[in-house]
Motif scaffolding. Structure first.
Motif, PDB file in Angstrom:
ATOM      1  N   TYR A  80      -2.347  26.268 -32.733  1.00  0.00           N
ATOM      2  CA  TYR A  80      -1.772  24.968 -32.113  1.00  0.00           C
ATOM      3  C   TYR A  80      -1.923  25.076 -30.373  1.00  0.00           C
ATOM      4  N   ALA A  93       3.816  22.344 -36.521  1.00  0.00           N
ATOM      5  CA  ALA A  93       4.113  23.912 -36.292  1.00  0.00           C
ATOM      6  C   ALA A  93       5.352  24.340 -36.868  1.00  0.00           C
ATOM      7  N   THR A 103       0.195  29.871 -31.225  1.00  0.00           N
ATOM      8  CA  THR A 103       0.004  28.841 -30.004  1.00  0.00           C
ATOM      9  C   THR A 103      -0.773  29.312 -28.851  1.00  0.00           C
ATOM     10  N   VAL A 116       6.178  30.132 -35.402  1.00  0.00           N
ATOM     11  CA  VAL A 116       4.922  30.379 -34.641  1.00  0.00           C
ATOM     12  C   VAL A 116       5.181  31.839 -34.573  1.00  0.00           C
TER      13      VAL A 116
END
Length: 363
Positions: A80, A93, A103, A116
């Motif tokens: 992301y 996410a 990310t 994440v």
């Protein structure tokens, strides 16, 4: 399989920072999927010609549609680029759509999400002990961590054609209004007080109401200092990138915001040789311009990286009144700006890391 999920696959800071990841990461061992949502422009279309891109309508169906598409394609990794800027992206996410989820620093702050796993940042941007700033495991890409394309040439429009005063010194701050914290705003006010013939140039927000709020914010901070924003601050409308670059080329000095520095705007300023003054921050989000300046000759970094807010004001005053120093800096920046652009090393490093990481996870 690597999936990128973003609402910024368009001509903007996030798009420019990471386009080459979308388009150049894939090879015989890496298959890239791009799931885009929201505004679509020529930038998006170019990515679509060079990568497997699916574009989704930005409506109530976007969340289940994108999640279902990602799950169906079964990526090994989801990346992301800008968690924290868009509610849709944060919701996606928060799901576990791939075994490894990462990310990038399109929004340069830890996500805080347990889903994440890795924050992909850049070695030149991070201070010592940066791993403690992230909930995620920190993985550093080399240099500035981006293969940023060389900006286009500035237009040849004159100052008056661009809406600038025909004469007088110009200090420009092209940062978004949310980056103007009170300490930075106070410093800019002190510069304007000390240099009464300098005009501060800022830019309209794409959303008209935000420009009115920004005017009120500047008035609140500048009026007690005796600064009339109607006389000292010039707010220009949004314009084409070549004309924006021309405004920067006509300016005498760019002022970088404290705590949350410029990214795309800083690279644009340096591409036209504009001296760009910065104060390095404690966290990565306040160190991007500093890292760019340190890629240039030491004389440039020494002149344009301040040690404190008071030092920032003093340096700005000296730079605005010393034509010879500005000319020397402009020449050194122009001669070396190419080192900031088209660096393939971060793309190669990301590919190598992804292959190694997914191999380990499969064992």
């Amino acid at each position: 399989r690597v999936a990128f999920v973003s609402k910024h696959v368009r001509d903007c800071t996030v798009g420019q920072y990471f386009k080459r990841f979308f388009t150049d990461l894939g090879d015989g061992r890496v298959e890239v999927f791009v799931y885009a949502c929201g505004q679509r422009d020529a930038f998006t279309d170019d990515v679509a010609q060079r990568a497997h891109l699916r574009h989704f309508a930005d409506d109530d169906t976007a969340l289940p549609a994108i999640a279902s598409a990602v799950i169906a394609d079964a990526p090994d990794v989801v990346i992301y680029p800008e968690i924290g800027m868009e509610p849709l992206i944060e919701k996606l996410a928060a799901m576990r759509l791939a075994p490894l989820q990462c990310t990038l620093w399109g929004h340069p702050v830890t996500t805080g999400l347990p889903t994440v796993d890795v924050f992909l940042s850049a070695a030149a941007l991070e201070p010592a002990g940066a791993a403690a700033h992230y909930r995620e495991r920190l993985q550093l890409l080399p240099g500035l961590g981006t293969c940023y394309p060389t900006p286009p040439a500035a237009s040849t429009a004159s100052r008056t054609a661009l809406g600038l005063p025909a004469s007088g010194r110009l200090a420009v701050c092209a940062q978004s209004p949310f980056k103007w914290n009170p300490q930075f705003t106070r410093a800019v006010g002190e510069i304007l007080i000390a240099e009464p013939d300098v005009t501060l140039v800022v830019f309209d927000s794409p959303i008209t109401s935000r420009s009115r709020v920004f005017d009120a914010y500047l008035r609140h901070h500048f009026a007690p200092l005796g600064i009339d924003i109607a006389q000292r601050v010039l707010r220009l409308p949004q314009r084409s990138r070549p004309d924006f670059l021309a405004v920067l080329a006509h300016a005498d000095l760019a002022l970088d915001s404290f705590g949350f520095s410029g990214g795309n705007t800083s690279l644009d300023a340096l591409s036209v040789g504009l001296p760009l003054l910065t104060l390095s921050g404690e966290f990565m989000r306040g160190r991007q311009t500093m890292a760019m300046l340190r890629c240039l000759p030491a004389t440039v970094a020494q002149a344009l990286i301040a040690d404190s807010a008071a030092d920032y004001v003093q340096r700005a005053r000296r730079l605005l009144t010393d034509d010879a120093q500005r000319a020397d800096l402009r020449g050194a920046i122009l001669a070396n700006a190419h080192t900031l652009f088209n660096d393939p090393a971060p793309v190669a490093a990301l590919r190598d890391w992804l292959l190694a990481e997914t191999t380990i996870r499969r064992q």
